[in-house]
Design an enzyme around this catalytic site. Structure first.
Site, PDB file in Angstrom:
ATOM      1  NE  ARG A 105      50.370  48.078  50.838  1.00 41.48           N
ATOM      2  CZ  ARG A 105      49.815  47.614  51.955  1.00 41.48           C
ATOM      3  NH1 ARG A 105      50.581  47.296  52.988  1.00 41.48           N
ATOM      4  NH2 ARG A 105      48.516  47.442  52.048  1.00 41.48           N
ATOM      5  NE  ARG A 110      46.885  43.384  44.515  1.00 42.78           N
ATOM      6  CZ  ARG A 110      46.002  43.554  43.519  1.00 42.78           C
ATOM      7  NH1 ARG A 110      45.991  42.727  42.477  1.00 42.78           N
ATOM      8  NH2 ARG A 110      45.131  44.531  43.566  1.00 42.78           N
ATOM      9  N   GLY A 143      40.726  37.327  31.389  1.00 42.45           N
ATOM     10  CA  GLY A 143      41.300  38.644  31.097  1.00 42.45           C
ATOM     11  C   GLY A 143      40.607  39.681  31.949  1.00 42.45           C
ATOM     12  CG  ASP A 191      43.776  42.836  46.054  1.00 42.70           C
ATOM     13  OD1 ASP A 191      42.889  43.702  46.085  1.00 42.70           O
ATOM     14  OD2 ASP A 191      44.849  42.920  46.693  1.00 42.70           O
ATOM     15  CD  GLN A 219      38.570  44.906  52.922  1.00 40.96           C
ATOM     16  OE1 GLN A 219      37.527  44.824  53.539  1.00 40.96           O
ATOM     17  NE2 GLN A 219      38.877  45.984  52.215  1.00 40.96           N
ATOM     18  CB  THR A 224      45.097  50.337  53.071  1.00 37.33           C
ATOM     19  OG1 THR A 224      44.044  50.599  54.012  1.00 37.33           O
ATOM     20  CG2 THR A 224      44.897  48.954  52.465  1.00 37.33           C
ATOM     21  NE  ARG A 244      29.711  50.299  74.344  1.00 35.26           N
ATOM     22  CZ  ARG A 244      29.497  49.529  75.407  1.00 35.26           C
ATOM     23  NH1 ARG A 244      28.322  49.005  75.621  1.00 35.26           N
ATOM     24  NH2 ARG A 244      30.461  49.310  76.271  1.00 35.26           N
ATOM     25  N   GLY A 304      40.065  48.134  46.799  1.00 38.13           N
ATOM     26  CA  GLY A 304      40.328  48.653  45.456  1.00 38.13           C
ATOM     27  C   GLY A 304      39.794  47.623  44.486  1.00 38.13           C
ATOM     28  CG  HIS A 305      36.383  46.135  44.770  1.00 42.21           C
ATOM     29  ND1 HIS A 305      35.174  45.846  45.340  1.00 42.21           N
ATOM     30  CD2 HIS A 305      37.324  45.716  45.668  1.00 42.21           C
ATOM     31  CE1 HIS A 305      35.370  45.297  46.527  1.00 42.21           C
ATOM     32  NE2 HIS A 305      36.661  45.215  46.751  1.00 42.21           N
ATOM     33  CB  ALA A 352      43.455  48.211  43.092  1.00 46.93           C
ATOM     34  CE  LYS A 404      36.897  41.633  47.076  1.00 48.49           C
ATOM     35  NZ  LYS A 404      38.314  41.290  46.966  1.00 48.49           N
ATOM     36  CG  LEU A 423      42.903  29.704  33.087  1.00 49.33           C
ATOM     37  CD1 LEU A 423      43.233  28.696  34.185  1.00 49.33           C
ATOM     38  CD2 LEU A 423      41.867  29.102  32.137  1.00 49.33           C
TER      39      LEU A 423
HETATM   40  P1  GDP Z   1      39.224  42.953  43.747  1.00 50.27           P
HETATM   41  O1  GDP Z   1      39.770  43.800  44.842  1.00 50.27           O
HETATM   42  O2  GDP Z   1      38.836  41.592  44.208  1.00 50.27           O
HETATM   43  O3  GDP Z   1      38.118  43.624  42.976  1.00 50.27           O
HETATM   44  O4  GDP Z   1      40.438  42.751  42.725  1.00 50.27           O
HETATM   45  P2  GDP Z   1      41.460  43.888  42.196  1.00 50.27           P
HETATM   46  O5  GDP Z   1      40.756  44.770  41.248  1.00 50.27           O
HETATM   47  O6  GDP Z   1      42.164  44.516  43.354  1.00 50.27           O
HETATM   48  O7  GDP Z   1      42.542  42.984  41.498  1.00 50.27           O
HETATM   49  C1  GDP Z   1      42.238  42.157  40.434  1.00 50.27           C
HETATM   50  C2  GDP Z   1      43.079  42.605  39.221  1.00 50.27           C
HETATM   51  O8  GDP Z   1      43.065  41.593  38.254  1.00 50.27           O
HETATM   52  C3  GDP Z   1      42.517  43.847  38.541  1.00 50.27           C
HETATM   53  O9  GDP Z   1      43.586  44.572  38.005  1.00 50.27           O
HETATM   54  C4  GDP Z   1      41.664  43.256  37.429  1.00 50.27           C
HETATM   55  O10 GDP Z   1      41.514  44.149  36.336  1.00 50.27           O
HETATM   56  C5  GDP Z   1      42.470  42.063  37.046  1.00 50.27           C
HETATM   57  N1  GDP Z   1      41.732  40.910  36.532  1.00 50.27           N
HETATM   58  C6  GDP Z   1      40.505  40.430  36.917  1.00 50.27           C
HETATM   59  N2  GDP Z   1      40.225  39.283  36.275  1.00 50.27           N
HETATM   60  C7  GDP Z   1      41.290  39.020  35.478  1.00 50.27           C
HETATM   61  C8  GDP Z   1      41.617  37.948  34.595  1.00 50.27           C
HETATM   62  O11 GDP Z   1      40.875  36.981  34.426  1.00 50.27           O
HETATM   63  N3  GDP Z   1      42.829  38.019  33.970  1.00 50.27           N
HETATM   64  C9  GDP Z   1      43.689  39.047  34.154  1.00 50.27           C
HETATM   65  N4  GDP Z   1      44.842  39.020  33.504  1.00 50.27           N
HETATM   66  N5  GDP Z   1      43.411  40.074  34.969  1.00 50.27           N
HETATM   67  C10 GDP Z   1      42.234  40.045  35.633  1.00 50.27           C
HETATM   68  P1  IMO Z   2      40.020  44.407  48.197  1.00 47.40           P
HETATM   69  O1  IMO Z   2      38.572  44.701  48.535  1.00 47.40           O
HETATM   70  C1  IMO Z   2      43.886  43.056  49.715  1.00 47.40           C
HETATM   71  C2  IMO Z   2      44.857  44.192  53.833  1.00 47.40           C
HETATM   72  C3  IMO Z   2      45.998  45.153  54.040  1.00 47.40           C
HETATM   73  C4  IMO Z   2      46.503  44.663  55.383  1.00 47.40           C
HETATM   74  C5  IMO Z   2      45.241  44.271  56.117  1.00 47.40           C
HETATM   75  C6  IMO Z   2      44.718  45.337  57.068  1.00 47.40           C
HETATM   76  O2  IMO Z   2      40.550  45.252  47.098  1.00 47.40           O
HETATM   77  O3  IMO Z   2      40.212  42.945  47.996  1.00 47.40           O
HETATM   78  P2  IMO Z   2      43.482  47.639  56.661  1.00 47.40           P
HETATM   79  O4  IMO Z   2      43.906  48.878  55.946  1.00 47.40           O
HETATM   80  O5  IMO Z   2      42.246  47.023  56.136  1.00 47.40           O
HETATM   81  O6  IMO Z   2      43.423  47.812  58.165  1.00 47.40           O
HETATM   82  O7  IMO Z   2      44.682  46.589  56.416  1.00 47.40           O
HETATM   83  O8  IMO Z   2      44.272  44.021  55.117  1.00 47.40           O
HETATM   84  N1  IMO Z   2      43.793  44.674  52.914  1.00 47.40           N
HETATM   85  C7  IMO Z   2      43.624  44.216  51.672  1.00 47.40           C
HETATM   86  N2  IMO Z   2      44.352  43.332  50.964  1.00 47.40           N
HETATM   87  N3  IMO Z   2      42.761  43.594  49.194  1.00 47.40           N
HETATM   88  C8  IMO Z   2      42.008  44.466  49.916  1.00 47.40           C
HETATM   89  O9  IMO Z   2      40.808  44.906  49.506  1.00 47.40           O
HETATM   90  C9  IMO Z   2      42.456  44.849  51.195  1.00 47.40           C
HETATM   91  N4  IMO Z   2      41.990  45.684  52.161  1.00 47.40           N
HETATM   92  C10 IMO Z   2      42.807  45.556  53.202  1.00 47.40           C
HETATM   93  O10 IMO Z   2      46.956  45.052  53.019  1.00 47.40           O
HETATM   94  O11 IMO Z   2      47.277  43.490  55.209  1.00 47.40           O
HETATM   95 MG    MG Z   3      41.466  44.942  45.302  1.00 47.25          MG
END
Ligand code: GDP
Ligand code: IMO
Ligand code: MG
Length: 443
Positions: A303, A305, A415, A13, A224, A129, A143, A40-41, A299, A16, A332
């Site tokens: 839950r 974080r 942002g 999170d 992740q 998840t 396998r 969840g991206h 995302a 990415k 930031l």
């Molecule tokens: P990912 O899993 O690495 O793609 O990240 P997530 O999408 O799960 O979580 C990042 C969250 O931060 C998302 O809700 C984005 O829209 C938000 N986000 C990303 N960059 C920024 C930022 O620079 N500032 C703020 N306030 N939110 C951001």
């Molecule tokens: P993105 O790509 C944050 C965490 C789960 C749990 C552990 C194992 O959005 O960054 P799983 O369901 O993979 O067997 O759970 O990994 N986890 C993540 N935490 N961002 C994720 O993906 C995650 N994908 C799995 O919360 O602790």
């Molecule tokens: Mg995510």
């Protein structure tokens, strides 16, 4: 044209999705190499928000090829739902989406086992998840897995399903006291999914290597983060795949000799979802403030974080195990209101100062962060797009982060919206993708 890996430097999170979305117009293809719909991206374009789970975050760019590589585990029902939701919002998938023949399927019994295993673990539960990702990778390594290509061959699929289901049902009923499945209740829906997905299933390793041989550039989208890697993370509190940069090769079939660089994505603080060690975790008001300002809710699962200060021990480790060339710093703006900001530069364990991540769970659990404290900037950086516009104290903070992790940053995100981004001149990122220069419109 360079082939670059984007990898999370923390526990996931990091932002990415946003970073991949910014780079996508400057590459020819984006490929996911591991994980599944546990990811969840988030990508925010203007007022529209998209959350991608199995499909690469490049998909919002018309005509860009997006690949689900062999290292990904795919829940076909979830994938089809994600595809339909995108199509409803005007995104064209036909001709742009490719799914590896070798990607393993997440089956309904994987989800059931994921939940049942977690329930049995009690206090030691991972906090997965619940998507069945771990059990799907268990079958892959054992396998016993069923792959995308098998789904297209009805007799073979039935045979593999029957073989697996006998064993899974025994495990579900005898070990976990959970509900079992019949072959028919899985076969019917899965054959329907096969019909739906067939046009997209192909030899993606061959395609990717051909594109690269033709001088096209591929972006590898990690899911992740480093500390959730099956080998390099905080085992056993990890996900079941190779989240680090090395996974980009095995998870796609593109050899390491064809990969030119690695970009880490890191928040300016830390979050983690689920159980496991997190030395800089905050509790009480500070944690709540970070969660509220950063909107730190999963995302994928919604839950809350866990939130804490930036951990430079983890940062340095991520630089090393991924070979990071540069880092994109995100969120930031979330720290704008804090009077002071802290960076953990080491851990204290039974009187000893640790500067590297521990390998033992026992040490992780007792490690106390050793902080450097800096004065906060207490003014808004939200939406700024020029480094010179940042308050001096914010610049000092990000420059100190770069110094303590030992890697420069190429981008600072201010942002959630695509364009709320500062690009750093002279960084590896603009060398890799010269067309990025001038691509962010001024405010
Ligand atoms: P990912 O899993 O690495 O793609 O990240 P997530 O999408 O799960 O979580 C990042 C969250 O931060 C998302 O809700 C984005 O829209 C938000 N986000 C990303 N960059 C920024 C930022 O620079 N500032 C703020 N306030 N939110 C951001
Ligand atoms: P993105 O790509 C944050 C965490 C789960 C749990 C552990 C194992 O959005 O960054 P799983 O369901 O993979 O067997 O759970 O990994 N986890 C993540 N935490 N961002 C994720 O993906 C995650 N994908 C799995 O919360 O602790
Ligand atoms: Mg995510």
């Amino acid at each position: 044209m360079p082939n670059i890996v984007v990898v999370g430097s923390q526990w996931g999170d990091e932002g990415k999705g946003k970073v991949v979305d910014i780079l996508a117009p400057h590459v020819d293809a984006v490929v996911r190499y591991q994980g599944g719909n546990n990811a969840g991206h988030t990508v925010v374009v203007g007022r529209e928000k998209f959350v991608l789970h199995s499909i690469p975050s490049g998909i919002l760019h018309p005509g860009l090829r997006c690949v689900i590589g062999c290292g990904v585990v795919v829940d076909p029902a979830d994938l089809i739902e994600e595809m339909e939701a995108l199509v409803r919002r005007g995104i064209v998938l036909d001709g742009n989406l490719y799914i590896s023949r070798n990607a393993h399927l997440i089956m309904p019994y994987h989800r059931a086992l994921d939940l049942a295993m977690e329930a049995k673990l009690g206090d030691r539960r991972i906090g997965t998840t619940g998507k069945g990702v771990g059990p799907a990778y268990m079958d892959k390594a054992a396998r016993l897995g069923i792959r995308m290509a098998d789904l297209l061959n009805e007799p073979l699929f039935r045979e593999k399903l029957e073989f697996n289901l006998t064993r899974k049902n025994r495990s579900l009923s005898e070990v976990y006291d959970a509900k079992t499945f019949t072959v028919e209740e899985i076969l019917g829906p899965y054959l329907r999914y096969a019909g739906w997905l067939a046009p997209y299933i192909t030899d993606t390793a061959l395609l990717l290597n051909r594109w690269i041989a033709n001088g096209q550039s591929v972006l590898f989208e990690g899911a992740q983060g480093t500390m959730l890697d099956v080998d390099h993370g905080t085992y056993p509190f990890i996900t079941s795949s190779s989240t680090t940069a090395g996974g980009a090769s095995t998870g796609t079939g593109v050899p390491p000799t064809k990969i030119h660089g690695v970009l880490g994505v890191s928040k300016v603080y830390t979050t983690r979802v689920g159980g496991g060690p997190f030395p800089t975790e905050l509790r009480g008001k500070m944690a709540e403030a970070l969660r509220a300002r950063g909107n730190e809710y999963g995302a994928t699962t919604g839950r809350p974080r866990r939130c804490g200060w930036f951990d430079a021990v983890v940062g340095r480790y991520a630089v090393r195990v991924n070979g990071l060339d540069t880092i994109a710093l995100t969120k930031l703006d979330v720290l704008d209101e804090f009077e002071t900001v802290k960076i953990a530069v080491g851990y204290r364990y039974r009187g000893e100062l640790l500067t590297e991540v521990p390998s033992e769970e026992r040490i992780w659990n007792e490690a106390e962060p050793v902080y450097e404290e800096m004065s906060g900037w207490q003014c808004s950086t939200a939406g700024l797009r020029d480094y010179a516009e940042l308050p001096a104290k914010a610049r000092q903070y990000v420059e100190r982060l770069a110094e303590v992790v030992g890697c420069d940053f190429c981008l600072v995100s201010t942002g959630a919206v695509r364009d709320d981004t500062i690009l750093m001149d002279g960084s590896p990122l603009v060398r890799w993708f010269p067309s990025l220069r001038g691509s962010i419109p001024p405010r």
